[in-house]
Scaffold this motif. Sequence first.
Motif, short mmCIF file in Angstrom:
data_model
loop_
_atom_site.label_atom_id
_atom_site.label_comp_id
_atom_site.label_asym_id
_atom_site.label_seq_id
_atom_site.Cartn_x
_atom_site.Cartn_y
_atom_site.Cartn_z
N ASP A 1 -51.87 -24.94 -27.24
CA ASP A 1 -50.68 -24.54 -26.49
C ASP A 1 -50.51 -23.03 -26.50
O ASP A 1 -49.52 -22.51 -26.02
N LEU A 2 -51.51 -22.31 -27.02
CA LEU A 2 -51.44 -20.85 -27.04
C LEU A 2 -51.61 -20.28 -25.64
O LEU A 2 -52.50 -20.68 -24.90
N GLU A 3 -50.74 -19.36 -25.28
CA GLU A 3 -50.93 -18.57 -24.07
C GLU A 3 -51.96 -17.50 -24.39
O GLU A 3 -52.24 -17.20 -25.56
N LEU A 4 -52.52 -16.88 -23.38
CA LEU A 4 -53.50 -15.81 -23.58
C LEU A 4 -52.94 -14.71 -24.48
O LEU A 4 -53.61 -14.24 -25.40
N GLN A 5 -51.68 -14.31 -24.25
CA GLN A 5 -51.07 -13.25 -25.04
C GLN A 5 -51.02 -13.63 -26.53
O GLN A 5 -51.20 -12.79 -27.40
N ASP A 6 -50.72 -14.91 -26.82
CA ASP A 6 -50.68 -15.38 -28.21
C ASP A 6 -52.06 -15.29 -28.84
O ASP A 6 -52.20 -14.84 -29.98
N ALA A 7 -53.07 -15.74 -28.12
CA ALA A 7 -54.44 -15.71 -28.65
C ALA A 7 -54.87 -14.28 -28.94
O ALA A 7 -55.48 -14.00 -29.98
N LEU A 8 -54.53 -13.36 -28.06
CA LEU A 8 -54.88 -11.96 -28.27
C LEU A 8 -54.14 -11.38 -29.48
O LEU A 8 -54.69 -10.62 -30.26
N ARG A 9 -52.89 -11.79 -29.67
CA ARG A 9 -52.10 -11.30 -30.79
C ARG A 9 -52.60 -11.86 -32.12
O ARG A 9 -52.67 -11.15 -33.12
N PHE A 10 -52.96 -13.14 -32.16
CA PHE A 10 -53.36 -13.79 -33.40
C PHE A 10 -54.80 -13.50 -33.81
O PHE A 10 -55.17 -13.68 -34.96
N LYS A 11 -55.63 -13.04 -32.89
CA LYS A 11 -57.07 -12.90 -33.19
C LYS A 11 -57.36 -11.95 -34.33
O LYS A 11 -58.33 -12.12 -35.05
N VAL B 1 -54.93 -17.76 -42.85
CA VAL B 1 -53.99 -18.38 -43.79
C VAL B 1 -54.79 -18.78 -45.03
O VAL B 1 -55.84 -19.40 -44.92
N SER B 2 -54.27 -18.43 -46.20
CA SER B 2 -54.99 -18.74 -47.44
C SER B 2 -54.69 -20.18 -47.89
O SER B 2 -53.69 -20.78 -47.49
N ALA B 3 -55.54 -20.69 -48.74
CA ALA B 3 -55.33 -22.03 -49.30
C ALA B 3 -54.03 -22.06 -50.09
O ALA B 3 -53.29 -23.06 -50.05
N ASP B 4 -53.71 -21.00 -50.81
CA ASP B 4 -52.46 -20.93 -51.57
C ASP B 4 -51.24 -21.02 -50.65
O ASP B 4 -50.25 -21.67 -50.98
N GLU B 5 -51.31 -20.36 -49.49
CA GLU B 5 -50.20 -20.42 -48.54
C GLU B 5 -50.03 -21.83 -47.98
O GLU B 5 -48.90 -22.30 -47.81
N VAL B 6 -51.13 -22.51 -47.72
CA VAL B 6 -51.06 -23.89 -47.23
C VAL B 6 -50.44 -24.80 -48.29
O VAL B 6 -49.57 -25.61 -47.99
N LEU B 7 -50.87 -24.66 -49.53
CA LEU B 7 -50.31 -25.47 -50.63
C LEU B 7 -48.83 -25.19 -50.83
O LEU B 7 -48.04 -26.12 -51.05
#
Length: 110
Positions: A67-77, A82-88
Amino acid sequence: MDMPLSQKLLAHCPVCRTAYSPKGIRLVGEKGMTKVFHCSCTSCKHAVLAVILETPGAVSTVGMVTDLELQDALRFKDMAPVSADEVLQLHMELEHEAQAWGRRLLDKKA
């Protein structure tokens, strides 16, 4: 002029099989022999992030409906992964909230 291999591989929307317009396929980034594309379908409005790895004698592709727009993909690239600790940590917080919600629901019924 011959069409680039990446555009040949990204010819059709995997959801509705409509041919992508050339404007609907945009390069998000590349590193070495790997390229990431954002593909937008004008027919069904779905988007796909496609990773293409071209090596001598072989091409590998992976696509993911998003569901990412092009602008989102460019911003997130360029963001850090995300680290394993952040997921936990998120999992523990969500579990705590779910338990609290369940207790409140049970207290209302009692």
